[in-house]
Motif scaffolding. Structure first.
Motif, PDB file in Angstrom:
ATOM      1  N   PRO A 173      30.628  24.322  11.869  1.00  0.00           N
ATOM      2  CA  PRO A 173      30.405  22.844  12.075  1.00  0.00           C
ATOM      3  C   PRO A 173      30.287  22.117  10.426  1.00  0.00           C
ATOM      4  CG  PRO A 173      29.138  23.909  13.608  1.00  0.00           C
ATOM      5  CD  PRO A 173      29.397  24.930  12.429  1.00  0.00           C
ATOM      6  N   ALA A 174      29.529  22.699   9.839  1.00  0.00           N
ATOM      7  CA  ALA A 174      29.458  21.926   8.426  1.00  0.00           C
ATOM      8  C   ALA A 174      30.603  22.094   7.705  1.00  0.00           C
ATOM      9  CB  ALA A 174      28.333  22.528   7.781  1.00  0.00           C
ATOM     10  N   PHE A 175      31.371  23.120   7.931  1.00  0.00           N
ATOM     11  CA  PHE A 175      32.605  23.132   7.260  1.00  0.00           C
ATOM     12  C   PHE A 175      33.820  22.250   7.683  1.00  0.00           C
ATOM     13  CE2 PHE A 175      37.030  24.860   7.656  1.00  0.00           C
ATOM     14  CZ  PHE A 175      37.489  25.217   6.504  1.00  0.00           C
ATOM     15  N   LEU A 176      33.605  21.966   8.862  1.00  0.00           N
ATOM     16  CA  LEU A 176      34.574  21.019   9.363  1.00  0.00           C
ATOM     17  C   LEU A 176      34.315  19.604   9.010  1.00  0.00           C
ATOM     18  CD1 LEU A 176      34.891  21.876  13.205  1.00  0.00           C
ATOM     19  CD2 LEU A 176      36.775  22.279  11.653  1.00  0.00           C
ATOM     20  N   ILE A 177      33.034  19.254   8.986  1.00  0.00           N
ATOM     21  CA  ILE A 177      32.533  17.958   8.293  1.00  0.00           C
ATOM     22  C   ILE A 177      32.899  17.893   7.022  1.00  0.00           C
ATOM     23  CG2 ILE A 177      30.720  16.349   7.694  1.00  0.00           C
ATOM     24  CD1 ILE A 177      30.986  16.393  10.551  1.00  0.00           C
ATOM     25  N   ALA A 178      32.979  18.939   5.860  1.00  0.00           N
ATOM     26  CA  ALA A 178      33.282  18.914   4.563  1.00  0.00           C
ATOM     27  C   ALA A 178      34.756  18.855   4.454  1.00  0.00           C
ATOM     28  CB  ALA A 178      32.810  19.937   3.893  1.00  0.00           C
ATOM     29  N   ARG A 179      35.610  19.743   5.269  1.00  0.00           N
ATOM     30  CA  ARG A 179      36.835  19.549   5.515  1.00  0.00           C
ATOM     31  C   ARG A 179      37.590  18.196   5.559  1.00  0.00           C
ATOM     32  NH1 ARG A 179      40.952  20.671   2.867  1.00  0.00           N
ATOM     33  NH2 ARG A 179      39.705  22.457   2.450  1.00  0.00           N
ATOM     34  N   THR A 180      36.835  17.488   6.825  1.00  0.00           N
ATOM     35  CA  THR A 180      37.308  16.160   7.156  1.00  0.00           C
ATOM     36  C   THR A 180      37.142  15.368   6.059  1.00  0.00           C
ATOM     37  OG1 THR A 180      36.523  16.461   9.323  1.00  0.00           O
ATOM     38  CG2 THR A 180      36.854  14.364   8.805  1.00  0.00           C
ATOM     39  N   ILE A 181      36.079  15.346   5.107  1.00  0.00           N
ATOM     40  CA  ILE A 181      35.749  14.373   3.942  1.00  0.00           C
ATOM     41  C   ILE A 181      36.902  14.682   3.220  1.00  0.00           C
ATOM     42  CG2 ILE A 181      34.235  13.931   2.325  1.00  0.00           C
ATOM     43  CD1 ILE A 181      31.817  14.297   4.351  1.00  0.00           C
ATOM     44  N   PHE A 182      37.183  15.892   2.981  1.00  0.00           N
ATOM     45  CA  PHE A 182      38.213  16.131   1.927  1.00  0.00           C
ATOM     46  C   PHE A 182      39.283  15.529   2.410  1.00  0.00           C
ATOM     47  CE2 PHE A 182      36.332  20.366  -0.232  1.00  0.00           C
ATOM     48  CZ  PHE A 182      35.330  19.448  -0.760  1.00  0.00           C
ATOM     49  N   VAL A 183      39.637  15.659   3.526  1.00  0.00           N
ATOM     50  CA  VAL A 183      41.108  15.200   4.153  1.00  0.00           C
ATOM     51  C   VAL A 183      41.376  13.456   3.752  1.00  0.00           C
ATOM     52  CG1 VAL A 183      42.532  14.730   6.100  1.00  0.00           C
ATOM     53  CG2 VAL A 183      41.388  16.673   5.632  1.00  0.00           C
ATOM     54  N   ILE A 184      40.098  12.703   4.023  1.00  0.00           N
ATOM     55  CA  ILE A 184      39.933  11.370   3.983  1.00  0.00           C
ATOM     56  C   ILE A 184      40.031  11.170   2.451  1.00  0.00           C
ATOM     57  CG2 ILE A 184      38.519   9.393   4.216  1.00  0.00           C
ATOM     58  CD1 ILE A 184      37.148  10.718   6.670  1.00  0.00           C
ATOM     59  N   VAL A 185      39.273  11.842   1.771  1.00  0.00           N
ATOM     60  CA  VAL A 185      39.377  11.619   0.027  1.00  0.00           C
ATOM     61  C   VAL A 185      40.876  11.870  -0.342  1.00  0.00           C
ATOM     62  CG1 VAL A 185      38.596  12.331  -2.130  1.00  0.00           C
ATOM     63  CG2 VAL A 185      37.103  12.181  -0.282  1.00  0.00           C
ATOM     64  N   ASP A 186      41.495  12.840   0.125  1.00  0.00           N
ATOM     65  CA  ASP A 186      42.776  13.263  -0.618  1.00  0.00           C
ATOM     66  C   ASP A 186      43.692  12.077  -0.024  1.00  0.00           C
ATOM     67  OD1 ASP A 186      44.777  15.062  -1.532  1.00  0.00           O
ATOM     68  OD2 ASP A 186      45.550  15.043   0.650  1.00  0.00           O
ATOM     69  N   PHE A 187      43.484  11.598   1.309  1.00  0.00           N
ATOM     70  CA  PHE A 187      44.666  10.421   1.649  1.00  0.00           C
ATOM     71  C   PHE A 187      44.445   9.101   0.933  1.00  0.00           C
ATOM     72  CE2 PHE A 187      44.570   6.558   4.069  1.00  0.00           C
ATOM     73  CZ  PHE A 187      45.953   6.566   4.445  1.00  0.00           C
ATOM     74  N   PHE A 188      43.269   8.810   0.582  1.00  0.00           N
ATOM     75  CA  PHE A 188      42.896   7.609  -0.225  1.00  0.00           C
ATOM     76  C   PHE A 188      43.309   7.667  -1.552  1.00  0.00           C
ATOM     77  CE2 PHE A 188      40.354   6.417   3.403  1.00  0.00           C
ATOM     78  CZ  PHE A 188      40.432   4.982   3.446  1.00  0.00           C
ATOM     79  N   ALA A 189      43.216   8.955  -2.095  1.00  0.00           N
ATOM     80  CA  ALA A 189      43.270   9.272  -3.711  1.00  0.00           C
ATOM     81  C   ALA A 189      45.044   9.127  -3.922  1.00  0.00           C
ATOM     82  CB  ALA A 189      42.834  10.721  -3.964  1.00  0.00           C
TER      83      ALA A 189
END
Length: 428
Positions: free
Chosen positions: A371-387
């Motif tokens: 579950p913590a991995f999923l949260i971190a991966r979701t944040i990475f996806v959001i960051v990658d989208f905006f970057a």
């Protein structure tokens, strides 16, 4: 308010005397031969840096000030180590006109530098019980994280739990910086205040009373501070964060502002270099003040509105400081923060649970860490989208002190207008 003003004037006077003392430091032909590592190791791009307390020296008396030890990346140095070494001490140099590196170190009590000692070895451990406890707790947390969560997500969860982005790949660090969310893996008042406010909002959404949410948020700040090792920056951030929570709970504007000003002044009297040379302190103070000033407008409404307005308040108050120092305007950072910040306390909770369970039942470490991995991966996806956006930020080269003052004047006038309008609506 009068007491805060008097203390501010005293801190300004005291600051000038302290700056003069640090600038007058001198040391010649003194060699550090024995020292204790008193803080966590910081990994840089080409070196590891540690704060050393000198024990024995050759060629002169050991300085009272701390020494910055610079070691190679392959060196196995940890907090609490007693080192035997032979390293000439020198004053740090100001390598850029716009950055006063010696005073930047001075704010952390460091007056000298010892670079890449060749002959050194670990010769014992510290007898400081508190330092050993904090280091052991932090190491236990980090080991549990990496046991339960794969890289690079483990580096992110470790960052939000114990602080620091040095565990993240360079590309991810760059994307975090471009999108304006690097603060979530830094031990600062901004991080603590925002996370505490979100914890309160989530607790209220779950049906808890505000008093229960308040104590849970305060407890979360205390636990966070202990886990990261209780460095001075974390302690200051915790004080600011708890002050913000108290202000939101009191709900009256005058007393909380006085409390924050007095809190800041006491910190400055203890270390007046913070105000001028510690950007983290400036951001902590600004974010806390913004949250307190906006809290009468935000709180008492829908919980998600609390989170949104808290985020906007902190952004409005820290942005001029960031523009003054870094001269870059992150155009989409507010939207990125609004999406990511509600996930941060969830990641902290799930990461902490994974650490505890995986320590007791290591055979299911990967399962409980998912579950913590999923949260971190979701944040990475959001960051990658905006970057990926070409105009995620743009340069603001001439944002000086006058612009900072004008910015805050406009913001304070806006707050006064909203407060007046709110009172009229309540009366009517």
């Amino acid at each position: 308010m009068l007491a805060a003003t008097v203390m501010s004037m005293c801190s300004w006077w005291y600051s000038a005397r302290v700056v003069a003392r640090w600038q007058a430091l001198s040391l010649s032909e003194t060699i550090l031969t024995r020292a204790e590592v008193i803080r966590e190791v910081v990994t840089k791009e080409r070196s590891q840096q540690v704060a050393l307390r000198s024990i024995e020296c050759d060629g002169g008396m050991c300085p009272q000030e701390l020494v910055l030890g610079v070691f190679s990346l392959s060196s196995e140095v940890e907090m609490g180590d007693i080192l035997n070494l032979s390293c000439p001490m020198e004053r740090p140099e100001r390598f850029a006109p716009e950055f006063d590196y010696p005073m930047f170190l001075a704010k952390d009590g460091i007056g000298f530098v010892c670079r890449f000692p060749r002959d050194w070895k670990v010769d014992g451990q510290t007898e400081n019980v508190a330092r050993v406890f904090f280091h052991a707790l932090r190491s236990w947390f980090e080991e549990g994280i990496y046991r339960a969560i794969p890289e690079p997500e483990a580096g992110f969860i470790a960052g939000i739990l114990v602080g620091g982005d040095d565990r993240l790949p360079e590309r991810v660090q760059s994307d975090f910086s471009r999108t304006g969310i690097s603060h979530i893996v830094a031990v600062s008042g901004y991080n603590v205040s925002i996370v505490a406010a979100i914890i309160m909002g989530v607790c209220i959404l779950m049906g808890l009373y505000r008093q229960q949410a308040f104590w849970l948020a305060v407890g979360g700040i205390v636990v966070f501070t202990v886990v990261v090792g209780a460095p001075s920056s974390a302690v200051r951030a915790a004080i600011m964060g708890i002050t913000a929570l108290v202000a939101m709970r009191v709900g009256r504007l005058g007393s909380p502002i006085n409390a924050i000003l007095l809190c800041a002044c006491v910190m400055l009297l203890e270390n007046p270099l913070l105000f001028r040379y510690d950007i983290g302190f400036q951001l902590s103070f600004a974010a806390t003040l913004g949250i307190v000033l906006f809290s009468p407008i935000a709180f008492g409404s829908f919980a998600l509105s609390d989170i949104l307005i808290t985020t906007i308040a902190a952004e409005l108050f820290i942005l001029p400081i960031a523009l003054y120092y870094f001269h870059a305007m992150p155009t989409l950072s507010l939207f990125a923060n609004m999406l990511i910040l509600p996930l941060v306390p969830v990641g902290m909770l799930l990461g902490s649970v994974a650490v505890v369970i995986s320590s007791v039942l290591p055979s299911i470490a990967t399962l409980v860490g998912f579950p913590a991995f999923l949260i971190a991966r979701t944040i990475f996806v959001i960051v990658d989208f905006f970057a990926q956006w070409e105009y995620i930020s743009f340069s603001v080269p001439n944002f000086g002190m006058t612009a900072v003052i004008v910015w805050y004047v406009v913001v304070f006038l806006g707050i006064a207008f909203l407060q007046t309008r709110r009172r009229r609506l309540l009366i009517s």
